[in-house]
Write an enzyme that holds these catalytic residues in place. Sequence first.
Site, mmCIF file in Angstrom:
data_model
loop_
_atom_site.group_PDB
_atom_site.id
_atom_site.type_symbol
_atom_site.label_atom_id
_atom_site.label_comp_id
_atom_site.label_asym_id
_atom_site.label_seq_id
_atom_site.Cartn_x
_atom_site.Cartn_y
_atom_site.Cartn_z
ATOM 1 N N GLN A 189 -85.610 -25.463 -32.252
ATOM 2 C CA GLN A 189 -86.975 -25.200 -32.695
ATOM 3 C C GLN A 189 -87.854 -24.555 -31.625
ATOM 4 O O GLN A 189 -88.866 -23.943 -31.960
ATOM 5 C CB GLN A 189 -87.617 -26.498 -33.189
ATOM 6 N N ARG B 166 -89.640 -36.043 -25.148
ATOM 7 C CA ARG B 166 -88.389 -36.040 -25.908
ATOM 8 C C ARG B 166 -87.993 -34.602 -26.247
ATOM 9 O O ARG B 166 -88.797 -33.872 -26.823
ATOM 10 C CB ARG B 166 -88.566 -36.854 -27.196
ATOM 11 N N HIS C 144 -79.579 -32.466 -32.508
ATOM 12 C CA HIS C 144 -80.708 -32.215 -33.418
ATOM 13 C C HIS C 144 -80.324 -31.042 -34.324
ATOM 14 O O HIS C 144 -80.950 -29.985 -34.311
ATOM 15 C CB HIS C 144 -81.993 -31.946 -32.626
ATOM 16 N N ASN D 76 -80.344 -37.074 -34.229
ATOM 17 C CA ASN D 76 -81.639 -37.050 -34.879
ATOM 18 C C ASN D 76 -81.438 -36.938 -36.388
ATOM 19 O O ASN D 76 -80.866 -35.968 -36.881
ATOM 20 C CB ASN D 76 -82.462 -35.835 -34.415
ATOM 21 N N GLU D 77 -81.897 -37.934 -37.116
ATOM 22 C CA GLU D 77 -81.956 -37.894 -38.580
ATOM 23 C C GLU D 77 -80.635 -37.501 -39.245
ATOM 24 O O GLU D 77 -80.542 -36.468 -39.912
ATOM 25 C CB GLU D 77 -83.067 -36.940 -39.032
ATOM 26 N N ASN E 44 -88.238 -41.933 -37.024
ATOM 27 C CA ASN E 44 -89.097 -40.794 -37.332
ATOM 28 C C ASN E 44 -89.815 -41.106 -38.630
ATOM 29 O O ASN E 44 -89.185 -41.272 -39.679
ATOM 30 C CB ASN E 44 -88.277 -39.510 -37.506
ATOM 31 N N TYR F 72 -93.143 -40.110 -41.175
ATOM 32 C CA TYR F 72 -94.203 -39.167 -41.509
ATOM 33 C C TYR F 72 -95.042 -39.568 -42.716
ATOM 34 O O TYR F 72 -96.249 -39.396 -42.725
ATOM 35 C CB TYR F 72 -93.605 -37.779 -41.788
ATOM 36 N N GLU G 45 -90.688 -39.777 -33.653
ATOM 37 C CA GLU G 45 -91.465 -38.669 -34.207
ATOM 38 C C GLU G 45 -92.515 -39.218 -35.150
ATOM 39 O O GLU G 45 -92.250 -40.127 -35.935
ATOM 40 C CB GLU G 45 -90.600 -37.681 -35.023
ATOM 41 N N TRP H 206 -94.909 -35.716 -32.819
ATOM 42 C CA TRP H 206 -94.232 -34.482 -33.192
ATOM 43 C C TRP H 206 -95.307 -33.511 -33.635
ATOM 44 O O TRP H 206 -95.948 -33.748 -34.631
ATOM 45 C CB TRP H 206 -93.214 -34.690 -34.318
ATOM 46 N N GLU I 51 -90.061 -24.384 -37.812
ATOM 47 C CA GLU I 51 -89.989 -25.546 -38.701
ATOM 48 C C GLU I 51 -88.882 -25.371 -39.746
ATOM 49 O O GLU I 51 -89.108 -25.398 -40.951
ATOM 50 C CB GLU I 51 -91.380 -25.810 -39.311
ATOM 51 N N TRP I 52 -87.664 -25.164 -39.275
ATOM 52 C CA TRP I 52 -86.462 -25.121 -40.117
ATOM 53 C C TRP I 52 -86.640 -24.199 -41.332
ATOM 54 O O TRP I 52 -87.037 -23.054 -41.149
ATOM 55 C CB TRP I 52 -86.054 -26.549 -40.516
HETATM 56 C C1 GBH Z 1 -88.297 -34.054 -38.695
HETATM 57 O O1 GBH Z 1 -87.722 -34.123 -39.953
HETATM 58 C C2 GBH Z 1 -87.400 -33.289 -37.783
HETATM 59 O O2 GBH Z 1 -86.686 -34.153 -36.916
HETATM 60 C C3 GBH Z 1 -88.113 -32.255 -36.992
HETATM 61 O O3 GBH Z 1 -87.180 -31.401 -36.387
HETATM 62 C C4 GBH Z 1 -89.070 -31.527 -37.898
HETATM 63 O O4 GBH Z 1 -89.664 -30.429 -37.273
HETATM 64 C C5 GBH Z 1 -90.127 -32.517 -38.311
HETATM 65 O O5 GBH Z 1 -89.576 -33.646 -38.888
HETATM 66 C C6 GBH Z 1 -91.140 -31.969 -39.303
HETATM 67 O O6 GBH Z 1 -90.544 -31.671 -40.520
HETATM 68 O O7 GBH Z 1 -88.348 -28.419 -47.721
HETATM 69 O O8 GBH Z 1 -88.393 -30.141 -49.418
HETATM 70 O O9 GBH Z 1 -86.271 -29.447 -48.442
HETATM 71 C C7 GBH Z 1 -88.455 -34.834 -40.902
HETATM 72 C C8 GBH Z 1 -87.793 -34.720 -42.207
HETATM 73 C C9 GBH Z 1 -86.778 -32.665 -42.835
HETATM 74 C C10 GBH Z 1 -88.660 -33.578 -44.011
HETATM 75 C C11 GBH Z 1 -86.904 -31.390 -43.638
HETATM 76 C C12 GBH Z 1 -88.780 -32.300 -44.767
HETATM 77 C C13 GBH Z 1 -87.579 -30.464 -45.715
HETATM 78 C C14 GBH Z 1 -87.920 -30.893 -47.102
HETATM 79 N N1 GBH Z 1 -88.026 -33.390 -42.750
HETATM 80 N N2 GBH Z 1 -87.494 -31.679 -44.918
HETATM 81 S S1 GBH Z 1 -87.705 -29.640 -48.254
#
Ligand code: GBH
Length: 475
Positions: free
Chosen positions: A28, A85, A130, A175-176, A314, A316, A382, A425, A432-433
Amino acid sequence: GRILHEDGIYYDDFPKDFAWSSATSAYQVEGGWNEDGKGPSIWDTHSQIPGRVFNSDNGNVACDSYHKYMEDVKIIADLGTKYYRFSIAWTRLMPDGTDRNINEAGIAYYNQLINALLDKGIQPMITLYHWDLPQYLQNTYGGWLNETVTEHFKNYAKLCFDRFGDRVKFWITFNEPWIVAYLGYGVAAFPPGHYSPGIDVYVAAHNIIKAHAKAYHVFPRKQNGKVGITLNVGWSEPYDMYNPSDLEASDRDINFNLGWFAHPIYVNGDYPEVMKANVAEKSQLQGRQKSRLPEFTQQEKEYINGTFDFLGLNFYTSSVITSDKKTDREGSYDGDKDIKGAGTQDWIGSGSSWLRVTPFGLRKILNWLKKEYNNVPVYVTENGVSDRNGTLRDYHRIHYYRTYINEMLKAVRLDGCNVKGYTAWSLMDNFEWGTGYSERFGLHFVNFSDPTRTRVPKGSAYWYTQAREYGRRRK
Ligand code: GBH
């Protein structure tokens, strides 16, 4: 009165040695995706394919932390937290994921980062995995579906302990893993995008649990470090708290999400009873000879049970759920849970569709962990919130942090939960993936169209520092 206050966190009402931190992960923030001998990971490959990630964004440069790590160290020092971290990119140390070729340039990078942190009195908390599996291990073995990969992970973990463990005392294996298994092999939205929602989703998780245990066992105890795993979970709020079946559904949901990994490691080497029962029953109704949930041997159970020094959490957000008997023909992880969503109340949203502001959920999940896992030491590894505009005047983020941290404080001081640390976090906006650079979680703003990737503190960065200062001065 004293503990709970609208305007700040009473920093000194947390235990003296409470570990305040902030976080990032390699893919990331680092960039430098093919520099100095680094091999490709499944995220490198995935994000090169146009359309896989929002806006076809990728992590080729990201925050350029591969070159700008000294700036990262400076902004962490300015935050005043004594921990940071981050994760190691497996492919920087082992370009193809195996010990055939150890890349000293990759080791040198992490040595520089670790030493620069320690110079400023900041303790590294390192995540080994990760989500950036070496592409070679995906191609050759099918990734986490093949138990051979757990051996390679063990070798990688051992290399990290051997090379960095003299200075690094806090290690997170995965991680997760829920995201790795569910989004990688169940939903298949994340790499490797292998769609098998009722079978391989469980196989991937099974091997990750074994890989975690191997890493734990290979850790040299004389280094005096801590090793744990970081699990993600939301709070599952029962739709009707006076309806026993909703209370059970809440518990079942959390067991399927977090208990899937935590129960083997923290309780008895095996999956939660409710998970075993549900998957077995449905598998039978679906006409199968065996449960779709794999079994650990007695030997494996003993090997996995107790492989922790702490639990990383983690956290949220929350969801409202109710019970719902599912009867799908093929069988799937989602169907196995027997729950469904029941609205989101009027909880405030964020820049991410899945994330609503639910501070009460943190206190509830910490109490759930206390009860289920014998008050194991928990580090929040997180917690944070996104927006899409990256505003420096991020009052919404300050509100989020303040309310969540105060709920955590209630869990510590009023409920006796064994919480040892808290990690924001993220240190800075980053990749952001699946949603690329469109969702920003940073305490620091990063302009991704500026080649210098300057980091600018947001209001929340000043707040995270000052709220704790304020508490210290209060006496
Ligand atoms: C964490 O995941 C990760 O560890 C971190 O890398 C990430 O940046 C952070 O949270 C914020 O997202 O688009 O509906 O398929 C938390 C879990 C993983 C929740 C990805 C949302 C995508 C949902 N997150 N997920 S969706």
